[in-house]
Design an enzyme around this catalytic site. Structure first.
Site, PDB file in Angstrom:
ATOM      1  N   ASN A  76       0.803  -1.157  -0.009  1.00  0.00           N
ATOM      2  CA  ASN A  76       0.227  -0.005  -0.186  1.00  0.00           C
ATOM      3  C   ASN A  76       0.769   1.007  -0.016  1.00  0.00           C
ATOM      4  O   ASN A  76       1.458   1.785   0.877  1.00  0.00           O
ATOM      5  CB  ASN A  76      -0.638  -0.094   1.131  1.00  0.00           C
ATOM      6  CG  ASN A  76      -1.745   1.259   1.395  1.00  0.00           C
ATOM      7  OD1 ASN A  76      -1.708   2.097   0.577  1.00  0.00           O
ATOM      8  ND2 ASN A  76      -2.429   1.513   2.680  1.00  0.00           N
ATOM      9  N   LYS A 115       0.144   4.228  -0.410  1.00  0.00           N
ATOM     10  CA  LYS A 115      -0.621   5.362   0.443  1.00  0.00           C
ATOM     11  C   LYS A 115      -0.253   6.509  -0.530  1.00  0.00           C
ATOM     12  O   LYS A 115      -0.102   6.556  -1.848  1.00  0.00           O
ATOM     13  CB  LYS A 115      -0.064   5.582   1.699  1.00  0.00           C
ATOM     14  CG  LYS A 115      -0.191   4.446   2.638  1.00  0.00           C
ATOM     15  CD  LYS A 115      -0.071   4.367   4.121  1.00  0.00           C
ATOM     16  CE  LYS A 115      -0.189   3.071   4.864  1.00  0.00           C
ATOM     17  NZ  LYS A 115      -0.265   3.136   6.157  1.00  0.00           N
ATOM     18  N   HIS A 168      -9.591   0.997   5.125  1.00  0.00           N
ATOM     19  CA  HIS A 168      -8.144   1.224   5.833  1.00  0.00           C
ATOM     20  C   HIS A 168      -8.416   2.199   6.815  1.00  0.00           C
ATOM     21  O   HIS A 168      -9.261   3.060   6.788  1.00  0.00           O
ATOM     22  CB  HIS A 168      -7.025   1.918   5.038  1.00  0.00           C
ATOM     23  CG  HIS A 168      -5.788   1.871   5.434  1.00  0.00           C
ATOM     24  ND1 HIS A 168      -5.396   2.827   6.253  1.00  0.00           N
ATOM     25  CD2 HIS A 168      -4.667   0.961   5.260  1.00  0.00           C
ATOM     26  CE1 HIS A 168      -3.976   2.349   6.719  1.00  0.00           C
ATOM     27  NE2 HIS A 168      -3.704   1.524   5.939  1.00  0.00           N
ATOM     28  N   GLU A 220      -6.818   4.601   8.055  1.00  0.00           N
ATOM     29  CA  GLU A 220      -6.653   6.212   7.545  1.00  0.00           C
ATOM     30  C   GLU A 220      -7.775   6.596   7.128  1.00  0.00           C
ATOM     31  O   GLU A 220      -8.273   7.779   7.263  1.00  0.00           O
ATOM     32  CB  GLU A 220      -5.400   6.358   6.873  1.00  0.00           C
ATOM     33  CG  GLU A 220      -4.209   5.785   7.540  1.00  0.00           C
ATOM     34  CD  GLU A 220      -2.959   5.386   6.804  1.00  0.00           C
ATOM     35  OE1 GLU A 220      -2.888   5.408   5.631  1.00  0.00           O
ATOM     36  OE2 GLU A 220      -2.061   4.926   7.571  1.00  0.00           O
ATOM     37  N   GLU A 249      -5.330  -4.905  10.733  1.00  0.00           N
ATOM     38  CA  GLU A 249      -4.290  -4.066  10.860  1.00  0.00           C
ATOM     39  C   GLU A 249      -4.486  -3.115  11.969  1.00  0.00           C
ATOM     40  O   GLU A 249      -5.135  -2.362  12.151  1.00  0.00           O
ATOM     41  CB  GLU A 249      -4.161  -2.866   9.664  1.00  0.00           C
ATOM     42  CG  GLU A 249      -3.817  -3.377   8.161  1.00  0.00           C
ATOM     43  CD  GLU A 249      -3.369  -2.362   7.337  1.00  0.00           C
ATOM     44  OE1 GLU A 249      -2.238  -2.782   6.597  1.00  0.00           O
ATOM     45  OE2 GLU A 249      -4.003  -1.447   7.273  1.00  0.00           O
ATOM     46  N   GLY A 257       2.841   2.301  10.744  1.00  0.00           N
ATOM     47  CA  GLY A 257       3.729   3.389  10.715  1.00  0.00           C
ATOM     48  C   GLY A 257       4.376   3.564  11.920  1.00  0.00           C
ATOM     49  O   GLY A 257       4.876   4.940  12.098  1.00  0.00           O
ATOM     50  N   SER A 312       3.778  -1.914  10.461  1.00  0.00           N
ATOM     51  CA  SER A 312       5.171  -2.178  10.661  1.00  0.00           C
ATOM     52  C   SER A 312       5.935  -3.461  10.461  1.00  0.00           C
ATOM     53  O   SER A 312       6.600  -4.141  10.731  1.00  0.00           O
ATOM     54  CB  SER A 312       5.450  -1.886  12.098  1.00  0.00           C
ATOM     55  OG  SER A 312       5.175  -0.413  12.411  1.00  0.00           O
TER      56      SER A 312
END
Ligand code: 13P
Length: 249
Positions: free
Chosen positions: A9, A11, A94, A96, A166, A172, A212
């Site tokens: 991904n 992003k 996701h 985000e 996730e 991250g 991560s």
């Protein structure tokens, strides 16, 4: 048999030319693996990257799609458009998107259905934030996300779903879930699928871990019986790191 999958991904990273270069390098390095490798690029990269990918088992994906079919939705990109650009997969839900763009369960359920209608495989993301884990609510949070997002799908559609767990606190941050934490949640997700869709469909559904994930920790994560691969953020921006994760199988 469910697929082993490693999806990158990207992003909101890489200008078009840089993305083309990255895709070219990954394409050169993918060979002789039974892992399905997916590059989830920004929308504007899709059709250019599509021209590059020519390896067996290497696919294109988007990171989001609109919750409406077509029409006056300025700035949105429909599942149909994504399919027409050559993608086979699309990430839906996701964290985000859930947190920064307020995408709720109903919206995500609509996106999943539009993806399927347009012959895209949704990579449906779920995962708890740190406070929820500390409060021991992580299992119910993830269960709720999956039930609300997916469980009104008929069997024939669920067959085409990929799930990505996730944990938000691992995305991250450099703090990866332990192998035990990942396996625990993946097993719970699989059991949930068994209860709704039966053992055969549950056994055939790939459940990816994201957060991560790196070449150095992928092997241990992927060794778990219910971890069928990874959804990779930062490490997918470097072809060597990304391929290191693919080869961790
Ligand atoms: P990182 O691998 O950068 O933690 O991101 C994970 C992720 O969000 C993939 O969708």
């Amino acid at each position: 048999m469910r697929k082993k999958i490693v999806a990158g991904n990207w992003k909101m990273n890489r200008k078009l030319q840089e993305g083309i270069e990255l895709a070219r390098t990954v394409n050169e390095k993918v060979s002789g693996t039974d892992v399905t490798v997916i590059l989830c690029t920004p929308f504007i990269h899709l059709s250019e990257v599509k021209k590059i990918l020519n390896r067996d088992g290497l696919f294109l994906g988007a990171q989001n799609c609109a919750s409406e079919e077509s029409g006056a939705y300025t700035g949105e990109v429909s599942a149909e458009m994504i399919k027409s650009a050559g993608a086979s997969y699309v990430i839906v839900g996701h964290s985000e998107r859930r947190s920064y763009y307020n995408e709720d369960d109903l919206t995500l359920n609509k996106k999943v259905k539009l993806a399927l209608k347009n012959d895209l495989i949704p990579i449906f993301c779920c995962g708890e934030v740190l406070e929820e884990r500390k409060a021991k609510k992580h299992l119910s949070v993830v269960k709720n996300q999956i039930e609300k997002g997916l469980f009104d799908l008929p069997d024939r559609d669920f067959n085409r779903i990929v799930i990505a767990y996730e944990p938000v606190w691992a995305i991250g941050t450099g703090v990866v879930a332990t192998s035990g934490q990942a396996q625990e949640m993946h097993k719970i997700i699989r059991d949930l699928l068994v209860s709704r869709y039966g053992k055969e469909i549950a056994d055939d559904t790939s459940i990816l871990y994201g957060g991560s994930c790196k070449p150095s920790n992928a092997r241990e994560l992927f060794a778990n019986p219910d971890v069928d691969g990874g959804l990779i953020g930062g490490a997918s921006l470097n072809a060597d790191d990304f391929m290191g994760i693919v080869h961790a199988f």
